[in-house]
Design a protein around this motif. Sequence first.
Motif, PDB file in Angstrom:
ATOM      1  N   ASP A  76       0.838  -1.418  -0.003  1.00 52.46           N
ATOM      2  CA  ASP A  76       0.067   0.052  -0.135  1.00 52.46           C
ATOM      3  C   ASP A  76       0.775   1.372   0.027  1.00 52.46           C
ATOM      4  OD1 ASP A  76      -2.708  -1.214   0.021  1.00 52.46           O
ATOM      5  OD2 ASP A  76      -2.218  -1.746   2.155  1.00 52.46           O
ATOM      6  N   LEU A  77       0.153   2.456  -0.280  1.00 54.05           N
ATOM      7  CA  LEU A  77       0.717   3.649  -0.434  1.00 54.05           C
ATOM      8  C   LEU A  77       0.439   4.224   1.135  1.00 54.05           C
ATOM      9  CD1 LEU A  77      -0.148   5.003  -3.740  1.00 54.05           C
ATOM     10  CD2 LEU A  77       2.036   4.067  -3.043  1.00 54.05           C
ATOM     11  N   TRP A  78       1.437   4.816   1.521  1.00 51.29           N
ATOM     12  CA  TRP A  78       1.441   5.500   3.170  1.00 51.29           C
ATOM     13  C   TRP A  78       1.967   6.914   2.933  1.00 51.29           C
ATOM     14  CZ3 TRP A  78       0.768   3.369   8.132  1.00 51.29           C
ATOM     15  CH2 TRP A  78       0.283   2.096   8.110  1.00 51.29           C
ATOM     16  N   GLN A  79       1.401   7.699   4.089  1.00 54.93           N
ATOM     17  CA  GLN A  79       2.328   9.065   4.029  1.00 54.93           C
ATOM     18  C   GLN A  79       2.660   9.305   5.478  1.00 54.93           C
ATOM     19  OE1 GLN A  79       0.014  12.485   2.229  1.00 54.93           O
ATOM     20  NE2 GLN A  79      -0.478  12.966   4.587  1.00 54.93           N
ATOM     21  N   ILE A  80       3.783   9.833   5.753  1.00 52.77           N
ATOM     22  CA  ILE A  80       4.198  10.490   6.883  1.00 52.77           C
ATOM     23  C   ILE A  80       4.387  11.823   7.124  1.00 52.77           C
ATOM     24  CG2 ILE A  80       6.859  10.038   6.332  1.00 52.77           C
ATOM     25  CD1 ILE A  80       7.349   8.959   9.262  1.00 52.77           C
ATOM     26  N   ASN A  81       3.676  12.344   7.892  1.00 56.86           N
ATOM     27  CA  ASN A  81       3.852  13.694   8.171  1.00 56.86           C
ATOM     28  C   ASN A  81       5.028  14.256   8.885  1.00 56.86           C
ATOM     29  OD1 ASN A  81       3.560  16.184  10.238  1.00 56.86           O
ATOM     30  ND2 ASN A  81       1.656  16.121   9.232  1.00 56.86           N
ATOM     31  N   LEU A  82       5.733  15.066   8.468  1.00 55.64           N
ATOM     32  CA  LEU A  82       7.040  15.445   8.703  1.00 55.64           C
ATOM     33  C   LEU A  82       7.360  16.310   9.956  1.00 55.64           C
ATOM     34  CD1 LEU A  82       8.742  15.999   5.203  1.00 55.64           C
ATOM     35  CD2 LEU A  82       8.908  13.912   7.066  1.00 55.64           C
ATOM     36  N   THR A  83       5.961  16.669  10.353  1.00 56.62           N
ATOM     37  CA  THR A  83       5.896  17.347  11.804  1.00 56.62           C
ATOM     38  C   THR A  83       5.732  16.517  12.918  1.00 56.62           C
ATOM     39  OG1 THR A  83       5.347  19.526  10.685  1.00 56.62           O
ATOM     40  CG2 THR A  83       4.951  19.554  13.013  1.00 56.62           C
ATOM     41  N   SER A  84       4.726  15.522  12.774  1.00 50.74           N
ATOM     42  CA  SER A  84       4.408  14.801  13.862  1.00 50.74           C
ATOM     43  C   SER A  84       5.070  13.379  13.775  1.00 50.74           C
ATOM     44  CB  SER A  84       2.971  14.373  14.001  1.00 50.74           C
ATOM     45  OG  SER A  84       2.517  13.673  12.822  1.00 50.74           O
ATOM     46  N   TYR A  85       5.508  12.919  12.540  1.00 48.32           N
ATOM     47  CA  TYR A  85       6.036  11.809  12.105  1.00 48.32           C
ATOM     48  C   TYR A  85       5.195  10.693  12.169  1.00 48.32           C
ATOM     49  CZ  TYR A  85      10.649  14.202  12.038  1.00 48.32           C
ATOM     50  OH  TYR A  85      11.465  15.399  11.637  1.00 48.32           O
ATOM     51  N   ARG A  86       3.985  10.888  12.227  1.00 50.77           N
ATOM     52  CA  ARG A  86       2.872   9.983  12.252  1.00 50.77           C
ATOM     53  C   ARG A  86       2.762   9.355  10.533  1.00 50.77           C
ATOM     54  NH1 ARG A  86      -3.247  10.456  12.151  1.00 50.77           N
ATOM     55  NH2 ARG A  86      -3.743   8.295  13.350  1.00 50.77           N
ATOM     56  N   ALA A  87       2.736   8.051  10.605  1.00 52.52           N
ATOM     57  CA  ALA A  87       2.447   7.571   9.334  1.00 52.52           C
ATOM     58  C   ALA A  87       1.088   6.869   9.332  1.00 52.52           C
ATOM     59  CB  ALA A  87       3.388   6.148   9.099  1.00 52.52           C
ATOM     60  N   THR A  88       0.178   7.332   7.965  1.00 55.01           N
ATOM     61  CA  THR A  88      -0.993   6.975   7.749  1.00 55.01           C
ATOM     62  C   THR A  88      -1.135   6.173   6.515  1.00 55.01           C
ATOM     63  OG1 THR A  88      -1.711   9.071   7.124  1.00 55.01           O
ATOM     64  CG2 THR A  88      -2.018   8.682   9.366  1.00 55.01           C
ATOM     65  N   ALA A  89      -2.021   5.210   6.230  1.00 52.35           N
ATOM     66  CA  ALA A  89      -2.079   4.448   5.120  1.00 52.35           C
ATOM     67  C   ALA A  89      -2.915   5.593   4.153  1.00 52.35           C
ATOM     68  CB  ALA A  89      -2.940   3.254   5.260  1.00 52.35           C
ATOM     69  N   ILE A  90      -2.640   5.555   2.890  1.00 49.64           N
ATOM     70  CA  ILE A  90      -3.249   6.125   1.766  1.00 49.64           C
ATOM     71  C   ILE A  90      -4.209   5.100   1.067  1.00 49.64           C
ATOM     72  CG2 ILE A  90      -3.403   7.374  -0.458  1.00 49.64           C
ATOM     73  CD1 ILE A  90      -0.848   8.636   0.573  1.00 49.64           C
ATOM     74  N   THR A  91      -3.628   3.862   0.773  1.00 52.32           N
ATOM     75  CA  THR A  91      -4.492   2.795   0.139  1.00 52.32           C
ATOM     76  C   THR A  91      -4.235   1.899   1.174  1.00 52.32           C
ATOM     77  OG1 THR A  91      -2.675   2.044  -1.109  1.00 52.32           O
ATOM     78  CG2 THR A  91      -4.018   3.438  -2.306  1.00 52.32           C
ATOM     79  N   THR A  92      -5.357   0.764   1.275  1.00 45.99           N
ATOM     80  CA  THR A  92      -5.560   0.000   2.398  1.00 45.99           C
ATOM     81  C   THR A  92      -6.023  -1.640   1.972  1.00 45.99           C
ATOM     82  OG1 THR A  92      -7.712   0.423   2.925  1.00 45.99           O
ATOM     83  CG2 THR A  92      -5.884   1.548   4.186  1.00 45.99           C
ATOM     84  N   ASP A  93      -5.634  -1.750   0.742  1.00 48.13           N
ATOM     85  CA  ASP A  93      -5.957  -3.356   0.161  1.00 48.13           C
ATOM     86  C   ASP A  93      -4.908  -4.203   0.400  1.00 48.13           C
ATOM     87  OD1 ASP A  93      -4.483  -2.434  -1.524  1.00 48.13           O
ATOM     88  OD2 ASP A  93      -5.897  -2.983  -3.338  1.00 48.13           O
ATOM     89  N   GLY A  94      -3.781  -4.020   1.197  1.00 47.64           N
ATOM     90  CA  GLY A  94      -2.817  -4.960   1.451  1.00 47.64           C
ATOM     91  C   GLY A  94      -2.268  -5.528  -0.064  1.00 47.64           C
ATOM     92  N   ARG A  95      -1.749  -6.616   0.173  1.00 49.86           N
ATOM     93  CA  ARG A  95      -1.090  -7.327  -1.139  1.00 49.86           C
ATOM     94  C   ARG A  95      -2.160  -7.755  -1.918  1.00 49.86           C
ATOM     95  NH1 ARG A  95       4.503  -8.119   0.324  1.00 49.86           N
ATOM     96  NH2 ARG A  95       4.631  -7.837   2.724  1.00 49.86           N
TER      97      ARG A  95
END
Length: 179
Positions: A23-42
């Motif tokens: 999946d595609l993820w995003q990490i915020n460069l202020t909080s360093y919190r990672a969140t999934a953008i897409t979530t269908d796994g493999r």
Amino acid sequence: TIDEDPIFSAHGDAIIFKRDRADLWQINLTSYRATAITTDGRHREESGPRISPDGQWLAYWHSGGKTADVYRMPVHGGQAELLAGKRGIQEMFPVYLGTHILAYSRWTNEECHDDEVFVLNLATGKHQSAAFNSTNGANDSDPFSIAGLVGFSSDRRENGKGGWDLYLGDPNKSAPIFL
């Protein structure tokens, strides 16, 4: 985890990347919190994220081989939209040339698996083969945008060394520049 294909967000406040070849993820460069953008796994791998110049869209490809297709979705979430998905043909490596213009690599056809660069006008939906594509069965692949032109790698033998070389071209002109 395996993190690959990183790019900065349009405002430079986040990094978007592929995690675990899934999946595609995003990490915020202020909080360093990672969140999934897409979530269908493999179920289908999403790769090669690219942000539109206006920062509104995320283009990427999912899957591989003959099932690889190019999609885009709003950066802030929403439904993915199929942009390039010819049955039995690999489409991948999207790159924005402008807010409404996207280049990508595509097989010539189901039997001929050499890569060519195609350009999609997002406003009209028209796909066009780049005029600089090799006519000798070479691969013209992995497009990137630079100063309004398309950079790409190619294994063409004409004007090159015969291995993978870099070229720069205008998709409307037949002769690329050998770098």
